[in-house]
Design a protein around this motif. Structure first.
Motif, PDB file in Angstrom:
ATOM      1  N   TRP A   4     -15.160  13.926 -39.081  1.00 13.49           N
ATOM      2  CA  TRP A   4     -14.896  12.648 -38.244  1.00 13.49           C
ATOM      3  C   TRP A   4     -13.429  12.277 -37.984  1.00 13.49           C
ATOM      4  O   TRP A   4     -13.020  11.695 -36.897  1.00 13.49           O
ATOM      5  CB  TRP A   4     -15.840  11.701 -38.874  1.00 13.49           C
ATOM      6  N   LEU A   5     -12.644  12.058 -39.061  1.00 16.17           N
ATOM      7  CA  LEU A   5     -11.249  11.809 -38.939  1.00 16.17           C
ATOM      8  C   LEU A   5     -10.570  12.645 -37.846  1.00 16.17           C
ATOM      9  O   LEU A   5      -9.725  12.144 -37.394  1.00 16.17           O
ATOM     10  CB  LEU A   5     -10.794  11.756 -40.291  1.00 16.17           C
ATOM     11  N   SER A   6     -10.822  13.882 -37.715  1.00 10.78           N
ATOM     12  CA  SER A   6      -9.996  14.903 -37.160  1.00 10.78           C
ATOM     13  C   SER A   6     -10.321  14.579 -35.649  1.00 10.78           C
ATOM     14  O   SER A   6      -9.493  14.939 -34.932  1.00 10.78           O
ATOM     15  CB  SER A   6     -10.396  16.296 -37.198  1.00 10.78           C
ATOM     16  N   PHE A   7     -11.186  13.676 -35.003  1.00  8.24           N
ATOM     17  CA  PHE A   7     -11.541  13.302 -33.674  1.00  8.24           C
ATOM     18  C   PHE A   7     -11.058  12.071 -33.599  1.00  8.24           C
ATOM     19  O   PHE A   7     -11.361  11.630 -32.618  1.00  8.24           O
ATOM     20  CB  PHE A   7     -12.947  13.627 -33.503  1.00  8.24           C
ATOM     21  N   THR A   8     -10.066  11.435 -34.689  1.00 10.39           N
ATOM     22  CA  THR A   8      -9.594  10.134 -34.106  1.00 10.39           C
ATOM     23  C   THR A   8      -8.217   9.946 -34.547  1.00 10.39           C
ATOM     24  O   THR A   8      -7.519  11.025 -34.963  1.00 10.39           O
ATOM     25  CB  THR A   8     -10.347   9.167 -35.435  1.00 10.39           C
ATOM     26  N   ASN A   9      -7.569   8.901 -34.183  1.00 12.87           N
ATOM     27  CA  ASN A   9      -6.146   8.658 -34.606  1.00 12.87           C
ATOM     28  C   ASN A   9      -5.888   7.944 -35.826  1.00 12.87           C
ATOM     29  O   ASN A   9      -5.048   6.994 -35.806  1.00 12.87           O
ATOM     30  CB  ASN A   9      -5.587   8.016 -33.421  1.00 12.87           C
ATOM     31  N   SER A  10      -6.819   8.019 -36.669  1.00  8.99           N
ATOM     32  CA  SER A  10      -6.782   7.201 -37.962  1.00  8.99           C
ATOM     33  C   SER A  10      -5.508   7.406 -38.682  1.00  8.99           C
ATOM     34  O   SER A  10      -4.792   8.457 -38.916  1.00  8.99           O
ATOM     35  CB  SER A  10      -7.780   7.588 -38.795  1.00  8.99           C
ATOM     36  N   ASP A  11      -4.875   6.174 -39.378  1.00 15.46           N
ATOM     37  CA  ASP A  11      -3.957   6.075 -40.159  1.00 15.46           C
ATOM     38  C   ASP A  11      -4.042   5.944 -41.826  1.00 15.46           C
ATOM     39  O   ASP A  11      -3.116   5.920 -42.571  1.00 15.46           O
ATOM     40  CB  ASP A  11      -2.760   5.095 -39.694  1.00 15.46           C
ATOM     41  N   GLY A  12      -5.534   6.068 -41.842  1.00 14.23           N
ATOM     42  CA  GLY A  12      -5.831   5.957 -43.197  1.00 14.23           C
ATOM     43  C   GLY A  12      -5.380   4.559 -43.998  1.00 14.23           C
ATOM     44  O   GLY A  12      -5.871   4.309 -45.134  1.00 14.23           O
ATOM     45  N   LEU A  13      -4.874   3.641 -43.154  1.00  8.22           N
ATOM     46  CA  LEU A  13      -4.789   2.130 -43.742  1.00  8.22           C
ATOM     47  C   LEU A  13      -5.550   1.022 -42.962  1.00  8.22           C
ATOM     48  O   LEU A  13      -6.273   0.320 -43.544  1.00  8.22           O
ATOM     49  CB  LEU A  13      -3.326   1.814 -43.893  1.00  8.22           C
ATOM     50  N   SER A  14      -5.293   1.300 -41.809  1.00 10.26           N
ATOM     51  CA  SER A  14      -6.199   0.137 -40.912  1.00 10.26           C
ATOM     52  C   SER A  14      -7.494   0.588 -40.475  1.00 10.26           C
ATOM     53  O   SER A  14      -8.126   1.989 -40.246  1.00 10.26           O
ATOM     54  CB  SER A  14      -5.349  -0.264 -39.683  1.00 10.26           C
ATOM     55  N   ASP A  15      -8.479  -0.057 -40.021  1.00  9.39           N
ATOM     56  CA  ASP A  15      -9.672   0.274 -39.406  1.00  9.39           C
ATOM     57  C   ASP A  15      -9.667   0.333 -37.923  1.00  9.39           C
ATOM     58  O   ASP A  15     -10.538   0.220 -37.339  1.00  9.39           O
ATOM     59  CB  ASP A  15     -10.578  -1.023 -39.864  1.00  9.39           C
ATOM     60  N   HIS A  16      -8.380  -0.040 -37.282  1.00 12.54           N
ATOM     61  CA  HIS A  16      -8.501   0.041 -35.745  1.00 12.54           C
ATOM     62  C   HIS A  16      -8.054   1.616 -35.271  1.00 12.54           C
ATOM     63  O   HIS A  16      -7.112   1.982 -34.448  1.00 12.54           O
ATOM     64  CB  HIS A  16      -7.425  -0.823 -35.374  1.00 12.54           C
ATOM     65  N   SER A  17      -8.917   2.495 -35.681  1.00 13.36           N
ATOM     66  CA  SER A  17      -8.770   4.003 -35.288  1.00 13.36           C
ATOM     67  C   SER A  17      -9.704   4.018 -34.020  1.00 13.36           C
ATOM     68  O   SER A  17     -10.932   3.577 -33.925  1.00 13.36           O
ATOM     69  CB  SER A  17      -9.190   4.697 -36.414  1.00 13.36           C
ATOM     70  N   TYR A  59      -3.877  10.500 -40.467  1.00 20.89           N
ATOM     71  CA  TYR A  59      -4.895  11.164 -41.233  1.00 20.89           C
ATOM     72  C   TYR A  59      -5.718  11.915 -40.397  1.00 20.89           C
ATOM     73  O   TYR A  59      -6.300  12.909 -40.671  1.00 20.89           O
ATOM     74  CB  TYR A  59      -5.462  10.118 -41.710  1.00 20.89           C
ATOM     75  N   GLY A  60      -5.800  11.405 -38.946  1.00 18.99           N
ATOM     76  CA  GLY A  60      -6.617  12.164 -37.882  1.00 18.99           C
ATOM     77  C   GLY A  60      -5.970  13.629 -37.828  1.00 18.99           C
ATOM     78  O   GLY A  60      -6.549  14.521 -37.817  1.00 18.99           O
ATOM     79  N   TYR A  61      -4.816  13.368 -37.408  1.00 20.82           N
ATOM     80  CA  TYR A  61      -4.058  14.942 -37.403  1.00 20.82           C
ATOM     81  C   TYR A  61      -4.114  15.842 -38.518  1.00 20.82           C
ATOM     82  O   TYR A  61      -4.342  17.119 -38.468  1.00 20.82           O
ATOM     83  CB  TYR A  61      -2.780  14.628 -36.788  1.00 20.82           C
ATOM     84  N   ALA A  62      -3.861  15.346 -39.736  1.00 23.51           N
ATOM     85  CA  ALA A  62      -3.762  16.022 -40.893  1.00 23.51           C
ATOM     86  C   ALA A  62      -5.232  16.568 -41.248  1.00 23.51           C
ATOM     87  O   ALA A  62      -5.441  17.772 -41.699  1.00 23.51           O
ATOM     88  CB  ALA A  62      -3.483  15.484 -42.331  1.00 23.51           C
ATOM     89  N   SER A  63      -6.256  15.731 -41.096  1.00 23.63           N
ATOM     90  CA  SER A  63      -7.661  16.240 -41.119  1.00 23.63           C
ATOM     91  C   SER A  63      -8.003  17.465 -39.910  1.00 23.63           C
ATOM     92  O   SER A  63      -8.620  18.602 -40.498  1.00 23.63           O
ATOM     93  CB  SER A  63      -8.726  15.383 -40.853  1.00 23.63           C
ATOM     94  N   ALA A  64      -7.593  17.461 -38.869  1.00 24.13           N
ATOM     95  CA  ALA A  64      -7.651  18.609 -38.050  1.00 24.13           C
ATOM     96  C   ALA A  64      -6.673  19.839 -38.520  1.00 24.13           C
ATOM     97  O   ALA A  64      -7.284  20.893 -38.184  1.00 24.13           O
ATOM     98  CB  ALA A  64      -7.094  18.254 -36.411  1.00 24.13           C
ATOM     99  N   LEU A  65      -5.607  19.650 -39.209  1.00 26.25           N
ATOM    100  CA  LEU A  65      -4.979  20.858 -39.734  1.00 26.25           C
ATOM    101  C   LEU A  65      -5.977  21.335 -40.685  1.00 26.25           C
ATOM    102  O   LEU A  65      -5.843  22.685 -40.872  1.00 26.25           O
ATOM    103  CB  LEU A  65      -3.680  20.452 -40.349  1.00 26.25           C
ATOM    104  N   LEU A  66      -6.310  20.703 -41.529  1.00 29.19           N
ATOM    105  CA  LEU A  66      -7.213  21.551 -42.643  1.00 29.19           C
ATOM    106  C   LEU A  66      -8.625  22.212 -42.085  1.00 29.19           C
ATOM    107  O   LEU A  66      -9.051  22.962 -42.597  1.00 29.19           O
ATOM    108  CB  LEU A  66      -7.959  20.232 -43.536  1.00 29.19           C
TER     109      LEU A  66
END
Length: 341
Positions: A64-77, A293-300
């Motif tokens: 799910w994170l791989s499809f967002t622009n989450s930064d792992g800190l805020s909820d505004h992804s 976090y979103g981009y790193a999840s996509a990398l994994l």
């Protein structure tokens, strides 16, 4: 209603008449299949709960994170679709780290298999203290990866390491082993440190080969090299194939030795030498330093798909090169009776 009937009705099933008890159907015993099913769930239940909580849920959340622009800190992804996956194949640093990981895998997997097979052949010979040699060669594989990495860092330290101390005996200036261009070779040596695992598996495969085949080949005039290439290697091919698959998967995910042994400084992950900045280091860099976090999840997930694709290719290429002692049954034999068709 008579007095006896009223008494039975008030007393319930515990004091029913013998005639009523005789007409009641007996309780059916629990079947063997049901007992086996309950036993399975009792023993496998803890593992299944752990798998769901520690594997399935993290994988789903990372997807799910791989499809967002989450930064792992805020909820505004927000949902960005496939943008992260498109960025993976347009990021030069990602492609370079993937290329370095591929080169590392192509280098270390064959070396570890060849070294392990060579040691297995040596300790399989009828020599004295053979058990002692097997134990000593296998001991490095028992050392935890963190302990092995710290040990290598101490050995190859530029100022107080044993490697530069040995060079001083020959009046050679000390080298910066944990920096480019030598850091890559230190990492390769560290990867070969635990080759005892490969040796033990190869040794088990060697001992499973019937000795009568080598004796028959020797009677027919075959030399040691011919026996090894014509008998040992074909019969050992399933073991070698297993080591190739597991070695590729492990090498593509190499991570811990890089952070612990290769010249960490106050800069953290960014201090890893460029030649050893493999794919997993780049992923952690995106997680911790960049906060993507979103981009790193996509990398994994891209790495997961690469591992699946490489494993599938290896399985396809193994056809005709791996020889099993028992071939899988392709068709069931039809039982024929006397006079039957």
């Amino acid at each position: 209603m008579s007095t006896e009937q009223l008494t039975e009705l008030l007393a319930g099933p515990a004091v029913q008449s013998p005639a009523g008890a005789a007409t009641r159907p007996p309780r059916r015993p629990r079947s063997l299949t049901t007992r086996r099913a309950w036993s399975f769930y009792v023993f496998a239940g803890p593992w299944m709960l752990g798998f769901l909580a520690l594997t399935a849920y993290p994988l789903g959340y990372a997807l799910w994170l791989s499809f967002t622009n989450s930064d792992g800190l805020s909820d505004h992804s927000r949902f960005v679709g496939l943008d992260n996956y498109k960025a993976v194949f347009s990021d030069s640093e990602t492609l370079h780290s993937l290329a370095r990981t591929g080169l590392f895998t192509v280098t270390t997997v064959p070396l570890s298999i060849v070294a392990g097979l060579f040691l297995a052949v040596l300790v399989n010979q009828p020599i004295r203290a053979r058990g002692l040699f097997r134990t000593l060669l296998y001991l490095p594989a028992v050392v935890p990866p963190v302990g092995a990495a710290i040990t290598f860092r101490m050995i190859f330290d530029r100022d107080s390491g044993a490697a530069n101390g040995l060079l001083d005996l020959f009046h050679v200036n000390g080298l910066a082993w944990l920096a480019d261009p030598y850091a890559r070779w230190v990492l390769i040596v560290l990867s070969l440190w635990g080759v005892g695992n490969v040796m033990i598996i190869s040794l088990a495969g060697l001992q499973d080969i019937p000795k009568e085949l080598h004796e028959a080949a020797r009677v027919d005039g075959a030399g040691p090299w011919q026996s090894f290439t014509r008998i040992t290697l074909p019969l050992l091919s399933p073991v070698l194939f297993f080591q190739v698959v597991t070695g590729i998967i492990a090498s593509l995910q190499t991570f811990a030795p890089l952070l612990i042994s290769l010249d960490p400084t106050t800069k953290g992950i960014g201090s890893v030498p460029e030649s050893n900045s493999l794919f997993m280091i780049h992923v952690l860099d995106e997680y911790l330093l960049a906060g993507r976090y979103g981009y790193a999840s996509a990398l994994l997930w891209v790495l997961f798909l690469i591992i699946v694709a490489v494993t599938f290719i290896v399985f396809r290429l193994s056809k005709g090169a791996v020889f099993y002692s028992v071939e899988p049954e392709r068709a069931k034999t039809k039982v024929r009776t006397i006079g039957g068709a």
